[in-house]
Design a protein around this motif. Sequence first.
Motif, PDB file in Angstrom:
ATOM      1  N   SER A  16      32.735  31.178   9.022  1.00 23.11           N
ATOM      2  CA  SER A  16      32.931  31.506  10.436  1.00 23.11           C
ATOM      3  C   SER A  16      33.479  32.916  10.601  1.00 23.11           C
ATOM      4  O   SER A  16      33.127  33.627  11.547  1.00 23.11           O
ATOM      5  N   LYS A 242      37.759  21.185  13.191  1.00 24.64           N
ATOM      6  CA  LYS A 242      37.650  19.794  13.651  1.00 24.64           C
ATOM      7  C   LYS A 242      39.019  19.197  13.949  1.00 24.64           C
ATOM      8  O   LYS A 242      39.170  18.409  14.884  1.00 24.64           O
ATOM      9  N   LYS A 245      40.047  20.558  17.346  1.00 23.37           N
ATOM     10  CA  LYS A 245      38.899  20.679  18.252  1.00 23.37           C
ATOM     11  C   LYS A 245      39.297  20.630  19.720  1.00 23.37           C
ATOM     12  O   LYS A 245      38.843  21.459  20.522  1.00 23.37           O
ATOM     13  N   THR A 249      38.784  23.871  21.987  1.00 25.63           N
ATOM     14  CA  THR A 249      37.812  23.803  23.090  1.00 25.63           C
ATOM     15  C   THR A 249      38.456  24.254  24.391  1.00 25.63           C
ATOM     16  O   THR A 249      37.864  25.019  25.167  1.00 25.63           O
ATOM     17  N   ALA A 298      31.045  26.157  17.416  1.00 25.37           N
ATOM     18  CA  ALA A 298      29.589  25.992  17.499  1.00 25.37           C
ATOM     19  C   ALA A 298      28.960  25.766  16.135  1.00 25.37           C
ATOM     20  O   ALA A 298      28.055  24.934  15.989  1.00 25.37           O
ATOM     21  N   GLU A 300      29.897  24.247  13.698  1.00 26.99           N
ATOM     22  CA  GLU A 300      30.083  22.905  13.153  1.00 26.99           C
ATOM     23  C   GLU A 300      28.821  22.069  13.350  1.00 26.99           C
ATOM     24  O   GLU A 300      28.612  21.079  12.664  1.00 26.99           O
ATOM     25  N   LYS A 301      27.984  22.480  14.298  1.00 27.18           N
ATOM     26  CA  LYS A 301      26.708  21.817  14.544  1.00 27.18           C
ATOM     27  C   LYS A 301      25.602  22.597  13.833  1.00 27.18           C
ATOM     28  O   LYS A 301      25.535  23.818  13.934  1.00 27.18           O
ATOM     29  N   THR A 302      24.740  21.890  13.149  1.00 27.22           N
ATOM     30  CA  THR A 302      23.721  22.503  12.297  1.00 27.22           C
ATOM     31  C   THR A 302      22.825  23.471  13.054  1.00 27.22           C
ATOM     32  O   THR A 302      22.517  24.564  12.560  1.00 27.22           O
ATOM     33  N   VAL A 303      22.413  23.099  14.258  1.00 27.83           N
ATOM     34  CA  VAL A 303      21.473  23.937  15.007  1.00 27.83           C
ATOM     35  C   VAL A 303      22.078  25.302  15.316  1.00 27.83           C
ATOM     36  O   VAL A 303      21.415  26.335  15.190  1.00 27.83           O
ATOM     37  N   PHE A 304      23.356  25.334  15.715  1.00 22.45           N
ATOM     38  CA  PHE A 304      24.008  26.602  16.025  1.00 22.45           C
ATOM     39  C   PHE A 304      24.317  27.382  14.752  1.00 22.45           C
ATOM     40  O   PHE A 304      24.286  28.614  14.743  1.00 22.45           O
ATOM     41  N   TYR A 305      24.612  26.659  13.686  1.00 24.38           N
ATOM     42  CA  TYR A 305      24.857  27.338  12.413  1.00 24.38           C
ATOM     43  C   TYR A 305      23.611  28.100  11.967  1.00 24.38           C
ATOM     44  O   TYR A 305      23.697  29.247  11.521  1.00 24.38           O
ATOM     45  N   LYS A 306      22.446  27.464  12.097  1.00 24.76           N
ATOM     46  CA  LYS A 306      21.202  28.116  11.694  1.00 24.76           C
ATOM     47  C   LYS A 306      20.921  29.351  12.541  1.00 24.76           C
ATOM     48  O   LYS A 306      20.405  30.358  12.045  1.00 24.76           O
TER      49      LYS A 306
END
Length: 395
Positions: A16, A242, A245, A249, A298, A300-306
């Motif tokens: 991160s 986490k 969180k 947030t 963000a 932490e979620k795969t889609v945002f990591y990619k």
Amino acid sequence: MNQSLHSISEQERIISLDIMRGFAILGIFLVNMLTFHSPFPNFDPYEWWSGTADQAIYTFIDIFVQASFYTLFSLLFGYGLVIMWERSKIRGSTFGLIGVRRLSFLLMIGILHALFIWHGDILITYAVMGFLFLLFIRMKGRNLIITGVLLYIIPNLLVSLLLFVSLLVAPAEEITIYDPEQAEMTLQVYQNGSFAEIMIQRMSDWYETNNLANAPFMLISIFPLFLIGGGAAKLKWLEKPKEHKKFLTLLASLSLLIGIIFKLLPYILGKNFATEYVQDIFGGPLLAIGYGVAIALAIEKTVFYKILSPLSFVGKLSMSNYLFQSIVSTLIFYNYGLGLYGKVTVVTGTVMVVLIYILQIAVSRFWISRFYYGPVEWLWRSFTYFNWPKWKREN
């Protein structure tokens, strides 16, 4: 060589942080580009750039980028120093010498950068503030954050109130940073001057911002961010998002919301020195905190990591990429290069930023696949730890 003197290994890196550094390098470039190609901020941008598209992009940069990314890097700098300090303790090494050598190298690079490449250097300031931060680095995380927040808010609130009061006794146009004569002189030197003339102008421009009179403002605008970033590192906010969180947030949401409100202040109350000071001094860091925390959550979620992970390649080579941007840009705009200074619009400059940054992602990814460190990073680590860290990967 004793393991205690080794630099941070690849496995120990926090992804991160690298993504945030890469993101910060992009934001810094967007803002710096305005100064690379024009005598900004010595002129009113809405008069200098009259095109609708130019003004729209400048407004976007002013609201969402200006004063938010060097502050994000300041937070990350404090965060990184604390990580080094903690890992040095674990390995039984003395961080004092390591920290001093690390900051001394940064100071040397900053001096060379400011003298021979670009006057807008931030590395010297980071090095000086870093030396001061070493005196506070043993404080507890919570105390670092409280100290940083108070040191930031109280003096800057007083300065802001003073500026608003000054508007009651003096016309707004008399309290301005705009200097048309200085803008014209700068334009002529960078556009037509020899390397020696440009170097003299560069030194003058650097001193205009980095003089003793401005030192107190550096102390209340950058140093507190080192403390806040260092405190966040001790509380492991980015290592364990986490676990925090709910708090993170809320922090990201409030920082982004309140930051945008501050950033819109000149557009709501009217542009003057007071509203623009508040816009940057409070809006900038709040957005920086919001951006940084949002990234940590963000990915932490795969889609945002990619989506965001390509930024980490630039972030791992942040020093090399920062210097690369300065070298390339000054060669494009100054007279000893292509001589395009003063001849580029905001739109064109921004397109150049995007294209150069995409190139940096590609080159950085290629480099990281073959080397552990960037060229400047490798020298930095060698000087910091007084050894030669392994550089080339074995395929």
